[in-house]
Scaffold this motif. Structure first.
Motif, short mmCIF file in Angstrom:
data_model
loop_
_atom_site.label_atom_id
_atom_site.label_comp_id
_atom_site.label_asym_id
_atom_site.label_seq_id
_atom_site.Cartn_x
_atom_site.Cartn_y
_atom_site.Cartn_z
N SER A 1 11.35 -26.17 -23.62
CA SER A 1 10.20 -26.11 -22.69
C SER A 1 10.51 -25.22 -21.49
N GLY A 2 9.47 -24.95 -20.72
CA GLY A 2 9.64 -24.19 -19.49
C GLY A 2 10.55 -24.90 -18.50
N ALA A 3 10.65 -26.23 -18.62
CA ALA A 3 11.53 -27.03 -17.76
C ALA A 3 12.98 -26.99 -18.26
N GLY A 4 13.22 -26.29 -19.38
CA GLY A 4 14.57 -26.13 -19.88
C GLY A 4 15.08 -27.25 -20.76
N LYS A 5 14.20 -28.06 -21.35
CA LYS A 5 14.59 -29.17 -22.21
C LYS A 5 14.20 -28.91 -23.66
N VAL A 6 15.07 -29.30 -24.59
CA VAL A 6 14.78 -29.17 -26.02
C VAL A 6 13.84 -30.30 -26.41
N PHE A 7 12.59 -29.97 -26.72
CA PHE A 7 11.59 -30.98 -27.04
C PHE A 7 11.36 -31.13 -28.54
N ALA A 8 11.85 -30.19 -29.34
CA ALA A 8 11.69 -30.27 -30.79
C ALA A 8 12.79 -29.45 -31.46
N VAL A 9 13.11 -29.83 -32.70
CA VAL A 9 14.05 -29.08 -33.52
C VAL A 9 13.51 -29.03 -34.94
N SER A 10 13.89 -27.98 -35.67
CA SER A 10 13.54 -27.90 -37.09
C SER A 10 14.70 -27.25 -37.84
N TRP A 11 14.74 -27.47 -39.16
CA TRP A 11 15.79 -26.89 -39.99
C TRP A 11 15.24 -26.60 -41.37
N ARG A 12 15.84 -25.60 -42.01
CA ARG A 12 15.45 -25.22 -43.37
C ARG A 12 16.63 -24.48 -43.99
N GLY A 13 16.94 -24.82 -45.24
CA GLY A 13 18.00 -24.11 -45.93
C GLY A 13 18.51 -24.89 -47.12
N SER A 14 19.57 -24.37 -47.71
CA SER A 14 20.13 -24.98 -48.91
C SER A 14 21.02 -26.18 -48.60
#
Length: 150
Positions: A69-82
């Motif tokens: 976010s603009g406040a510098g916090k990780v609000f979501a994560v995603s992943w994709r791969g083998s």
């Protein structure tokens, strides 16, 4: 060839791993670099108006995106791969509530959807591709669409 239910079990088990959280969902933007180093990946940052996407590509082809976010916090994560990234690292303090929720019976063996009052995680897979995403609803930027997590 792995069976999908076993894969989902492994994903849930990965959430259970009690490794120290170096950087995580809810962490600050500086923690993304810790993830990149830990995963030995290449980092690309894509800024938008209200947030930035920090994409880490590992040598094994797993792509992790951390939404800051603009406040510098990780609000979501995603992943994709083998393979699976270290979910305990990515989910941080949210790992334990998600682990507890994952132990409850669920009926779809192709997808795992977990929603607690504070965090949501969705994951699944087919053939040799595993994917997922997690977010903290209270931290989502205004006018952010969940379809942008991918």
């Amino acid at each position: 060839m792995m069976k999908l239910p076993r894969t989902l079990f492994c994903m849930a088990a990965a959430v259970c791993v009690s490794a120290p959280a170096l950087a995580a969902l809810g962490g600050d933007a500086a923690s993304v670099e810790t993830d990149r180093v830990s995963m030995k990946g290449a980092l690309r940052v894509t800024p938008t108006v209200d947030y930035s996407v920090h994409e880490i590509q590992t040598a094994s082809g797993i792509v992790i995106r951390e939404y800051v976010s603009g406040a510098g916090k990780v609000f979501a994560v995603s992943w994709r791969g083998s393979g699976m990234p270290d979910l305990a690292q990515l989910l941080g303090s949210y790992s334990e509530p998600l682990q507890q929720a994952a132990t409850h019976p669920h009926y779809n063996h192709h997808r795992l959807n977990i929603a607690t009052p504070n965090v949501v995680m969705q994951s699944g897979g087919h053939l040799r591709t595993l994917y997922g995403r997690a977010w903290v609803p209270a931290m989502l930027p205004q006018n952010f669409s969940l379809k942008d997590i991918g």
